[in-house]
Motif scaffolding. Structure first.
Motif, short mmCIF file in Angstrom:
data_model
loop_
_atom_site.label_atom_id
_atom_site.label_comp_id
_atom_site.label_asym_id
_atom_site.label_seq_id
_atom_site.Cartn_x
_atom_site.Cartn_y
_atom_site.Cartn_z
N GLY A 77 -2.78 0.96 -3.09
CA GLY A 77 -3.98 0.85 -2.38
C GLY A 77 -5.21 1.51 -3.51
O GLY A 77 -4.84 2.15 -4.46
N THR A 132 -7.18 0.37 3.18
CA THR A 132 -6.00 1.12 2.59
C THR A 132 -6.52 2.48 1.98
O THR A 132 -7.49 3.04 2.19
N SER A 186 1.03 0.09 0.08
CA SER A 186 0.95 -0.84 1.37
C SER A 186 1.54 -2.06 1.50
O SER A 186 2.02 -2.58 0.14
#
Length: 218
Positions: free
Chosen positions: A9, A191, A197
């Motif tokens: 992220g 995020t 992620s």
């Protein structure tokens, strides 16, 4: 069609290129707070007028909340026809794609000139009446300014330039290709910076609107 993936992220919004606009998208963030945050989004909910959850919702430690419109998930599709413009760094056979150049307009400010780092404004030739000339050529701005009150005599040889009031245009071939990306846009809040992620994206083969279930018969 199903696709899974992962990425690290960032603190900013991102456009995630999946290859298709999904009907259902789940994002799992291994939060830096030692918990897992799950975001979900159904494309058809937004299209069906479910404005309050059009950007999806999230589950954080068992608490489910709607994602607000500016901090959620949405469809992203920049696919289309692009024109190849020589890359500003001058590298041979390296190009920048420009999407659907606008028709030239008289007495109009064009502020983006070609530089060593960026492509200039790109237009299709047009007469003073604004009618585009489909001559297989486009024109890139190399000196910004305001166009004249009448269109210039457009050159027809790639590489040739023409003055236009205090501007200069250079002729380019309208060499087109299909480009762009399809996927989802993730707002910055979706995020966490430097945190991994994971996602699963699903696109259905068929979507069926069954209408009002009250009319169903057995």
């Amino acid at each position: 069609m199903i696709k899974t993936g992962n990425f690290v992220g960032t603190a900013a919004a991102i456009n995630l290129d999946i290859g298709f606009v999904p009907d259902w998208f789940r994002l799992i963030v291994a939060s830096g707070n030692n918990d897992v945050i799950i975001h979900e989004w159904f494309r058809l909910m937004g299209e069906a007028g479910q404005a309050d959850i059009a950007e999806g919702w999230n589950s954080d430690e068992g608490v489910t909340t709607d994602n607000v419109a500016t901090a959620g998930i949405s469809a992203y599709d920049s696919s289309g026809v692009y024109v190849r413009i020589p890359h500003p760094d001058g590298t041979r056979n390296k190009y920048v794609g420009v999407s659907d150049p606008a028709n030239y307009a008289i007495s109009t400010a064009y502020s983006n000139a070609r530089s060593t780092t960026a492509v200039g404004d790109v237009v299709r030739a047009a007469s003073t009446a604004g009618v585009a000339e489909t001559n297989g050529l486009v024109y890139e701005c190399t000196n910004s300014g305001t166009s004249d009150s009448a269109a210039p005599t457009w050159p027809t040889t790639p590489g040739e330039s023409v003055a236009d009031n205090d501007m200069i245009w250079i002729c380019r071939r309208e060499d087109t290709f299909m480009g762009g990306f399809k996927g989802v846009s993730l707002a910055a809040a979706m995020t966490e910076d430097s945190i991994e992620s994971f996602y699963i994206a699903v696109k259905a083969d068929q979507n069926v609107d069954h209408g009002d279930a009250a009319a169903f018969t057995v």
